[in-house]
Design a protein around this motif. Structure first.
Motif, PDB file in Angstrom:
ATOM      1  N   LYS A   9      -8.462  -4.847  -4.424  1.00 46.26           N
ATOM      2  CA  LYS A   9      -7.459  -3.931  -4.985  1.00 46.26           C
ATOM      3  C   LYS A   9      -6.111  -4.645  -5.074  1.00 46.26           C
ATOM      4  O   LYS A   9      -5.592  -5.145  -4.066  1.00 46.26           O
ATOM      5  N   GLY A  11      -2.269  -4.212  -5.917  1.00 44.48           N
ATOM      6  CA  GLY A  11      -1.194  -3.235  -6.098  1.00 44.48           C
ATOM      7  C   GLY A  11      -0.116  -3.783  -7.020  1.00 44.48           C
ATOM      8  O   GLY A  11      -0.045  -4.990  -7.272  1.00 44.48           O
ATOM      9  N   THR A  12       0.720  -2.876  -7.492  1.00 46.99           N
ATOM     10  CA  THR A  12       1.816  -3.275  -8.371  1.00 46.99           C
ATOM     11  C   THR A  12       2.705  -4.314  -7.688  1.00 46.99           C
ATOM     12  O   THR A  12       3.126  -5.290  -8.316  1.00 46.99           O
ATOM     13  N   GLY A  49      -0.633  -1.604 -12.154  1.00 43.16           N
ATOM     14  CA  GLY A  49       0.249  -2.475 -12.932  1.00 43.16           C
ATOM     15  C   GLY A  49       0.495  -2.014 -14.356  1.00 43.16           C
ATOM     16  O   GLY A  49       1.360  -2.564 -15.034  1.00 43.16           O
ATOM     17  N   ALA A  50      -0.267  -0.998 -14.827  1.00 41.92           N
ATOM     18  CA  ALA A  50      -0.085  -0.563 -16.222  1.00 41.92           C
ATOM     19  C   ALA A  50       1.340  -0.039 -16.461  1.00 41.92           C
ATOM     20  O   ALA A  50       1.978  -0.386 -17.467  1.00 41.92           O
ATOM     21  N   ILE A  51       1.827   0.753 -15.535  1.00 38.65           N
ATOM     22  CA  ILE A  51       3.172   1.332 -15.723  1.00 38.65           C
ATOM     23  C   ILE A  51       4.214   0.214 -15.668  1.00 38.65           C
ATOM     24  O   ILE A  51       5.136   0.163 -16.488  1.00 38.65           O
ATOM     25  N   GLY A 144      -0.533   7.336  -5.122  1.00 36.84           N
ATOM     26  CA  GLY A 144      -1.058   5.994  -4.862  1.00 36.84           C
ATOM     27  C   GLY A 144      -2.555   5.984  -4.662  1.00 36.84           C
ATOM     28  O   GLY A 144      -3.095   5.206  -3.877  1.00 36.84           O
ATOM     29  N   ASN A 146      -4.806   4.785  -6.342  1.00 35.78           N
ATOM     30  CA  ASN A 146      -5.574   3.596  -6.701  1.00 35.78           C
ATOM     31  C   ASN A 146      -6.146   2.972  -5.444  1.00 35.78           C
ATOM     32  O   ASN A 146      -7.197   2.350  -5.483  1.00 35.78           O
ATOM     33  N   GLY A 205       5.504   0.312  -5.844  1.00 35.32           N
ATOM     34  CA  GLY A 205       4.230   0.864  -5.364  1.00 35.32           C
ATOM     35  C   GLY A 205       4.337   2.373  -5.250  1.00 35.32           C
ATOM     36  O   GLY A 205       5.424   2.922  -5.103  1.00 35.32           O
ATOM     37  N   GLY A 207       1.716   4.211  -3.372  1.00 40.29           N
ATOM     38  CA  GLY A 207       0.891   4.731  -2.287  1.00 40.29           C
ATOM     39  C   GLY A 207       1.444   4.487  -0.902  1.00 40.29           C
ATOM     40  O   GLY A 207       1.324   5.322  -0.012  1.00 40.29           O
TER      41      GLY A 207
HETATM   42  N1  LIG Z   1      -2.394   3.532 -12.656  1.00 42.60           N
HETATM   43  C1  LIG Z   1      -1.067   3.123 -12.206  1.00 42.60           C
HETATM   44  C2  LIG Z   1      -1.155   2.814 -10.699  1.00 42.60           C
HETATM   45  C3  LIG Z   1      -0.011   3.252  -9.848  1.00 42.60           C
HETATM   46  C4  LIG Z   1      -0.335   2.888  -8.376  1.00 42.60           C
HETATM   47  O1  LIG Z   1      -1.203   3.473  -7.713  1.00 42.60           O
HETATM   48  O2  LIG Z   1       0.297   1.815  -7.953  1.00 42.60           O
HETATM   49  P1  LIG Z   1       0.071   1.020  -6.529  1.00 42.60           P
HETATM   50  O3  LIG Z   1       0.574   1.875  -5.389  1.00 42.60           O
HETATM   51  O4  LIG Z   1       0.861  -0.214  -6.738  1.00 42.60           O
HETATM   52  O5  LIG Z   1      -1.402   0.709  -6.420  1.00 42.60           O
HETATM   53  C5  LIG Z   1      -0.691   1.842 -12.941  1.00 42.60           C
HETATM   54  O6  LIG Z   1      -1.579   1.089 -13.341  1.00 42.60           O
HETATM   55  O7  LIG Z   1       0.510   1.602 -13.072  1.00 42.60           O
END
Ligand SMILES: N[C@@H](CCC(=O)OP(=O)(O)O)C(=O)O
Ligand SMILES: Nc1ncnc2c1ncn2[C@@H]1O[C@H](COP(=O)(O)OP(=O)(O)O)[C@@H](O)[C@H]1O
Length: 253
Positions: A9, A11-12, A49-51, A144, A146, A205, A207
């Motif tokens: 996983k 994260g952003t 990371g999409a946002i 969060g 994801n 982030g 979450g």
């Molecule tokens: N689906 C959103 C995920 C937002 C999210 O959960 O972010 P994170 O806490 O960095 O895993 C995106 O791709 O920006």
């Protein structure tokens, strides 16, 4: 010998290296790591990371509202995948996109479809890249999930390992004291570490550490071990695999 199946996983905070921009260099580094381990490990990626990608080149009014975040995710997701496809194919790695929402796991037929699709992809050497389907679900943008999506997928597929990359060396015992951060390296009882977890989260982030702990709990209950590793460290995947980095390991039950 069968390959070790790993859900990774991202994260952003990891993908942006804590900046406002997705780091192509970080994705290249991850591709190199996956390539180096390809004979012994197969990877399924859950990537945020999409946002963050969308924010790099569009400026929609009301950036903080949920519906604008959903629109940003819709704009950013194809670009995020474009970057993964370009970078991974340069390394001879094939990847695919799977958009799933948390609610899908509540339905037996959806669970079966997710498992069947991902199994076929992995058997054929593809690296599925999963993100939440933000057009139909807002859980993860808000909470969060994801992280929890990764936990649910790990449980459903019965993988060998859930590796969550974030911007800390796992769970710190004393998060409030930056001068003396100490990682809790081995955890069997998740409830024992809850007191160390603060609701503070990184700039981008959504979450924080509590959603990673919840993901680890879902995995643990399904017999899957979770590692919370520092995605900012260069070579973080190999270092965790060969035990030369500091991270939190949450044992399966
Ligand atoms: N689906 C959103 C995920 C937002 C999210 O959960 O972010 P994170 O806490 O960095 O895993 C995106 O791709 O920006
Ligand atoms: N005990 C703790 N140990 C480490 N990090 C913690 C702890 N409690 C809260 N956090 C926060 O969790 C953050 C990681 O989650 P998050 O910001 O959602 O990142 P990501 O984008 O990688 O999902 C850390 O940067 C930190 O601010």
């Amino acid at each position: 010998m069968a390959k070790k199946k790993v859900i990774l996983k991202l994260g952003t905070a990891t993908l942006t290296k804590n900046t406002e921009f997705i780091s192509r260099g970080k994705i290249e580094e991850i591709a190199r790591e996956i390539h180096a381990l390809r004979k012994t490990h197969s990877f399924i990626i859950v990537s945020s990371g999409a946002i963050a990608v969308a924010k790099q080149f569009v400026n929609l009014a009301g950036k903080q509202s949920i519906e604008v975040k959903q629109a940003l995710a819709s704009i950013g997701q194809p670009h995020l995948m474009r970057i993964f496809l370009e970078v991974f194919s340069d390394m001879g790695l094939f990847c695919s996109q799977c958009l799933i929402s948390y609610h899908d796991f509540e339905h037996a037929d959806c669970r079966q479809n997710i498992k069947q699709t991902i199994d076929v992809l992995v058997e054929n050497g593809y690296i599925p890249i999963i993100n939440e389907n933000d057009t139909v679900a807002t859980q993860e943008i808000q909470f969060g999930d994801n992280d929890k999506l990764a936990g649910k997928t790990a449980a459903l597929l019965g993988v060998d390992l859930l590796m969550i990359a974030t911007n800390t060396e796992g769970i710190y015992k004393n998060f409030d004291d930056v001068s003396a951060l100490e990682t809790i390296r081995e955890i069997l009882e998740i409830d024992d570490v809850l007191a160390s977890v603060s609701e503070v989260k990184s700039e981008q982030g959504s979450g924080g550490m509590s959603s990673k702990i919840e993901a680890a709990r879902i995995a643990q209950d399904a017999g899957v071990e979770t590692w919370l590793v520092n995605g900012h460290e260069e070579g973080f995947i190999a270092k965790a695999v060969n035990g030369s980095s500091t991270f939190s390991k949450i044992f399966a039950k």
